[in-house]
Design a protein around this motif. Structure first.
Motif, PDB file in Angstrom:
ATOM      1  N   PRO A  51      26.169  94.299 102.431  1.00 30.58           N
ATOM      2  CA  PRO A  51      27.244  93.268 102.194  1.00 30.58           C
ATOM      3  C   PRO A  51      28.050  92.410 103.084  1.00 30.58           C
ATOM      4  O   PRO A  51      28.527  92.967 103.866  1.00 30.58           O
ATOM      5  CB  PRO A  51      27.677  93.539 100.736  1.00 30.58           C
ATOM      6  N   GLU A  52      28.197  90.665 103.042  1.00 27.35           N
ATOM      7  CA  GLU A  52      28.781  90.704 104.590  1.00 27.35           C
ATOM      8  C   GLU A  52      30.307  90.292 103.979  1.00 27.35           C
ATOM      9  O   GLU A  52      31.359  90.508 105.052  1.00 27.35           O
ATOM     10  CB  GLU A  52      28.148  88.959 104.251  1.00 27.35           C
ATOM     11  N   PHE A  53      30.789  90.543 102.671  1.00 26.85           N
ATOM     12  CA  PHE A  53      32.459  90.394 102.044  1.00 26.85           C
ATOM     13  C   PHE A  53      33.111  92.072 102.771  1.00 26.85           C
ATOM     14  O   PHE A  53      33.991  91.684 102.334  1.00 26.85           O
ATOM     15  CB  PHE A  53      32.579  90.352 100.639  1.00 26.85           C
ATOM     16  N   VAL A  54      31.940  92.886 102.824  1.00 28.16           N
ATOM     17  CA  VAL A  54      32.865  94.131 103.234  1.00 28.16           C
ATOM     18  C   VAL A  54      33.768  94.194 104.370  1.00 28.16           C
ATOM     19  O   VAL A  54      33.721  94.022 105.002  1.00 28.16           O
ATOM     20  CB  VAL A  54      31.446  95.244 103.673  1.00 28.16           C
ATOM     21  N   GLY A  57      22.542 105.261  99.983  1.00 26.93           N
ATOM     22  CA  GLY A  57      23.661 104.719  99.341  1.00 26.93           C
ATOM     23  C   GLY A  57      23.533 102.777  99.357  1.00 26.93           C
ATOM     24  O   GLY A  57      22.810 102.401  99.594  1.00 26.93           O
ATOM     25  N   CYS A  58      24.445 102.512  98.365  1.00 22.81           N
ATOM     26  CA  CYS A  58      25.141 100.997  98.103  1.00 22.81           C
ATOM     27  C   CYS A  58      25.861 101.103  98.030  1.00 22.81           C
ATOM     28  O   CYS A  58      26.528 101.778  97.207  1.00 22.81           O
ATOM     29  CB  CYS A  58      24.042 101.037  96.464  1.00 22.81           C
ATOM     30  N   VAL A  59      26.631  99.904  98.655  1.00 19.81           N
ATOM     31  CA  VAL A  59      28.456  99.456  98.312  1.00 19.81           C
ATOM     32  C   VAL A  59      28.347  98.914  96.549  1.00 19.81           C
ATOM     33  O   VAL A  59      27.475  98.331  96.037  1.00 19.81           O
ATOM     34  CB  VAL A  59      28.606  98.661  99.202  1.00 19.81           C
ATOM     35  N   LYS A  85      35.599  95.313 107.691  1.00 23.14           N
ATOM     36  CA  LYS A  85      35.557  96.060 108.625  1.00 23.14           C
ATOM     37  C   LYS A  85      37.005  96.660 108.859  1.00 23.14           C
ATOM     38  O   LYS A  85      37.141  97.657 109.650  1.00 23.14           O
ATOM     39  CB  LYS A  85      35.520  95.027 109.913  1.00 23.14           C
ATOM     40  N   GLN A  86      38.173  96.700 108.356  1.00 24.50           N
ATOM     41  CA  GLN A  86      39.463  97.183 108.293  1.00 24.50           C
ATOM     42  C   GLN A  86      39.874  98.357 107.879  1.00 24.50           C
ATOM     43  O   GLN A  86      39.471  99.306 108.279  1.00 24.50           O
ATOM     44  CB  GLN A  86      40.722  96.583 108.713  1.00 24.50           C
ATOM     45  N   HIS A  87      38.917  98.729 106.365  1.00 16.77           N
ATOM     46  CA  HIS A  87      39.149  99.316 105.305  1.00 16.77           C
ATOM     47  C   HIS A  87      37.829 100.083 105.179  1.00 16.77           C
ATOM     48  O   HIS A  87      36.844  99.431 105.036  1.00 16.77           O
ATOM     49  CB  HIS A  87      39.793  98.721 103.921  1.00 16.77           C
ATOM     50  N   SER A  88      38.299 101.486 104.219  1.00 11.87           N
ATOM     51  CA  SER A  88      37.562 101.669 103.958  1.00 11.87           C
ATOM     52  C   SER A  88      36.732 101.714 102.485  1.00 11.87           C
ATOM     53  O   SER A  88      36.768 100.625 101.947  1.00 11.87           O
ATOM     54  CB  SER A  88      37.564 103.813 103.565  1.00 11.87           C
ATOM     55  N   GLN A  96      31.465 108.146  98.171  1.00 13.73           N
ATOM     56  CA  GLN A  96      32.154 108.169  99.403  1.00 13.73           C
ATOM     57  C   GLN A  96      32.874 106.784  99.250  1.00 13.73           C
ATOM     58  O   GLN A  96      32.631 105.746  99.460  1.00 13.73           O
ATOM     59  CB  GLN A  96      31.037 108.959  99.791  1.00 13.73           C
ATOM     60  N   GLU A  97      33.724 107.183 100.481  1.00 15.34           N
ATOM     61  CA  GLU A  97      34.762 106.711 100.998  1.00 15.34           C
ATOM     62  C   GLU A  97      34.279 106.445 102.542  1.00 15.34           C
ATOM     63  O   GLU A  97      35.294 107.306 103.191  1.00 15.34           O
ATOM     64  CB  GLU A  97      36.075 106.313 100.788  1.00 15.34           C
ATOM     65  N   LEU A  98      33.474 105.543 102.800  1.00 17.88           N
ATOM     66  CA  LEU A  98      33.533 104.975 104.316  1.00 17.88           C
ATOM     67  C   LEU A  98      34.030 104.578 105.168  1.00 17.88           C
ATOM     68  O   LEU A  98      33.875 103.362 104.450  1.00 17.88           O
ATOM     69  CB  LEU A  98      32.045 105.869 104.145  1.00 17.88           C
ATOM     70  N   PRO A  99      34.629 104.279 106.446  1.00 21.92           N
ATOM     71  CA  PRO A  99      34.654 103.580 107.270  1.00 21.92           C
ATOM     72  C   PRO A  99      33.463 102.126 107.782  1.00 21.92           C
ATOM     73  O   PRO A  99      32.321 102.969 107.538  1.00 21.92           O
ATOM     74  CB  PRO A  99      35.486 104.039 109.123  1.00 21.92           C
ATOM     75  N   TYR A 100      33.904 101.788 108.280  1.00 22.73           N
ATOM     76  CA  TYR A 100      32.741 100.141 107.948  1.00 22.73           C
ATOM     77  C   TYR A 100      31.580 101.002 109.162  1.00 22.73           C
ATOM     78  O   TYR A 100      30.812 100.344 109.233  1.00 22.73           O
ATOM     79  CB  TYR A 100      33.223  99.190 108.950  1.00 22.73           C
ATOM     80  N   ALA A 101      31.727 101.665 110.660  1.00 22.39           N
ATOM     81  CA  ALA A 101      30.778 102.124 111.005  1.00 22.39           C
ATOM     82  C   ALA A 101      29.604 102.949 110.528  1.00 22.39           C
ATOM     83  O   ALA A 101      28.863 102.967 111.726  1.00 22.39           O
ATOM     84  CB  ALA A 101      31.883 102.642 112.510  1.00 22.39           C
ATOM     85  N   GLU A 102      30.330 103.592 109.620  1.00 20.71           N
ATOM     86  CA  GLU A 102      29.275 104.627 108.984  1.00 20.71           C
ATOM     87  C   GLU A 102      28.406 103.788 108.084  1.00 20.71           C
ATOM     88  O   GLU A 102      27.539 104.720 107.414  1.00 20.71           O
ATOM     89  CB  GLU A 102      29.763 105.472 108.437  1.00 20.71           C
ATOM     90  N   LEU A 103      28.414 102.094 107.277  1.00 23.51           N
ATOM     91  CA  LEU A 103      28.155 102.134 106.261  1.00 23.51           C
ATOM     92  C   LEU A 103      26.367 101.873 106.205  1.00 23.51           C
ATOM     93  O   LEU A 103      25.651 102.070 105.631  1.00 23.51           O
ATOM     94  CB  LEU A 103      28.508 100.773 105.752  1.00 23.51           C
ATOM     95  N   ALA A 104      26.291 101.309 107.737  1.00 24.31           N
ATOM     96  CA  ALA A 104      25.089 101.036 108.329  1.00 24.31           C
ATOM     97  C   ALA A 104      23.861 102.408 107.896  1.00 24.31           C
ATOM     98  O   ALA A 104      22.977 102.181 107.245  1.00 24.31           O
ATOM     99  CB  ALA A 104      24.419 100.260 109.375  1.00 24.31           C
TER     100      ALA A 104
END
Length: 317
Positions: A251-254, A270-272, A256-259, A233-241
Motif C-alpha cells: 500500500p502507498e500509505f506504508v 503476506g499482507c500488510v 519507508k522509514q519504519h518497519s 512479522q515486522e519488516l523494513p520497507y525494502a523487504e515488503l515487496a
C-alpha cells in the motif's frame, strides 16, 4: 473532559482501590507511563495537554491471543451521543478499523461496548450505559485516573471476528492461485449477509465469474483443511515487496522509514495488516464464496464463515 465526570474521577482517584482493581505493575512496559500508587487529580485535557499514545498489545503475535491485561487509566471523557469513555496506556482490545469490527469486553466491572482509535494514537474505550457505569460504581471500586485496572476481551466475539478476518486473507491467496492476482483494495470482515467481502483492483470477465466463484471456494477450503499457522512479522520497507508478492501489493500509505506489520495466513503470500487473526486457519472450519460482482473495474467477492455471526451496533462500525 466533561466537568461532572472529571469531578467524579478526581474523587475516585483519591480513594484506595479495592476488589475491582489490581495493584500497579512493578515492571511497566517500556516507554509507557509508570502506574502511580498514589493517583493525583489530573487537569482536564486542553490544547497543550500531552497525549499518551496507547500501546496496542494485539500487534504482537502472542498478543492476539492474550485476552486479559493490566493497564493504567490515563484519561476520561464523555460524548453526547456515545456516552462515557476511558483511555489507557495499553490495551488488548482491538479498535474498529481495517475493515474489522472492534472488540468488546470489560475494564474492571464496567462493560466496554465499543473501541475506537483517534488520530493521535489514543484508543478510546466507550463504556456501556448499563448495567454498571462510572457514575454508579462506588469510588472505591471504580477505575480512576492513575489506577491500574484489569482489561478483558470478550473471547467469543474476538474468535468470530478473527475467523472472518483470516478468511478474507485466504481469499487473497485463492485469487492468486486461480489466476487473478489483482491487488486487494477495500475489504469488510463484518458479520451478517453480504457484509463480508474483499474488493480487487481488476475486472474478471463476465463469462468466467460463476466458475471463478466456485473455484475460489474450493481453493479456500483446501487451504483451511490443510491447516496453516498464521505468522506475523515486522519488516523494513525494502523487504515488503518480496513478502507480499510484489511491489504492487504494498500500500502507498506504508512508511519507508519504519518497519511494517505483515501477516501471512498461507505460505508464500503476506499482507500488510494491523488486525487480529486465528492462530491456525484450520480453526475456521470452512467458508463459502457467496457472490461476485464487478463494477467500474473493481471485482468484489462476498464470502461467509458459518458460525461467526455476532451482534453489531452502528456505533461499533
Amino acid at each position: 473532559m466533561d466537568g461532572m465526570l472529571y469531578r467524579y474521577l478526581i474523587a475516585a482517584s483519591q480513594s484506595v482501590p479495592s476488589s475491582g482493581l489490581q495493584a500497579p505493575s512493578p515492571a511497566p512496559p517500556t516507554n509507557q507511563p509508570e502506574p502511580n500508587p498514589h493517583p493525583q487529580p489530573l487537569a482536564p485535557a486542553g490544547p497543550e495537554s500531552p497525549v499518551v499514545e496507547t500501546e496496542l498489545l494485539y500487534l504482537a503475535y502472542e498478543g492476539m491471543f492474550a485476552l486479559e491485561a493490566e493497564a493504567v487509566v490515563t484519561g476520561a471523557g464523555t460524548d453526547p451521543a456515545l456516552g462515557e469513555w476511558l483511555t489507557l496506556n495499553r490495551t488488548p482490545l482491538y479498535p474498529t478499523g481495517g475493515g474489522q469490527p472492534c472488540d468488546t469486553g470489560y475494564i474492571g466491572q464496567i462493560k466496554v461496548s465499543a473501541v475506537k482509535k483517534s488520530k493521535s494514537g489514543q484508543v478510546l474505550h466507550w463504556l456501556a450505559s448499563e448495567p454498571t457505569t462510572l457514575s454508579t460504581l462506588p469510588s472505591t471500586t471504580a477505575p480512576a485516573l492513575g489506577h491500574t485496572v484489569t482489561v478483558k476481551v470478550d473471547p467469543e466475539r474476538r474468535d468470530r471476528a478473527c475467523k472472518l478476518h483470516s478468511a478474507g486473507h485466504i481469499l487473497d491467496k485463492a485469487m492468486h492461485d486461480c489466476g487473478y492476482p489483482f491487488p486487494a483494495g477495500k475489504a469488510s470482515h463484518f458479520p451478517g449477509p453480504n457484509n463480508a467481502y474483499v474488493e480487487y483492483l481488476g475486472k474478471v470477465p463476465e463469462p468466467s465469474r460463476d466458475q471463478l466463484a466456485k473455484e475460489l471456494e474450493v481453493e479456500c477450503n483446501r487451504y483451511i483443511q490443510e491447516g496453516h499457522r498464521v505468522t506475523v512479522q515486522e519488516l523494513p520497507y525494502a523487504e515488503l515487496a518480496q513478502a507480499c508478492g510484489g511491489s504492487m501489493y504494498v500500500p502507498e500509505f506504508v512508511s519507508k522509514q519504519h518497519s511494517t506489520r505483515v501477516v501471512s495466513v498461507c505460505p508464500g503470500l503476506g499482507c500488510v495488516c494491523g488486525g487480529t487473526h486465528v492462530r491456525d486457519i484450520s480453526i475456521i472450519g470452512n467458508m463459502r464464496v457467496v457472490g461476485l460482482r464487478v463494477k467500474k473495474g473493481v471485482t468484489r467477492i462476498y464470502y461467509e464463515v458459518p458460525g461467526t455471526d455476532f451482534e453489531l451496533q452502528d456505533f461499533q462500525r
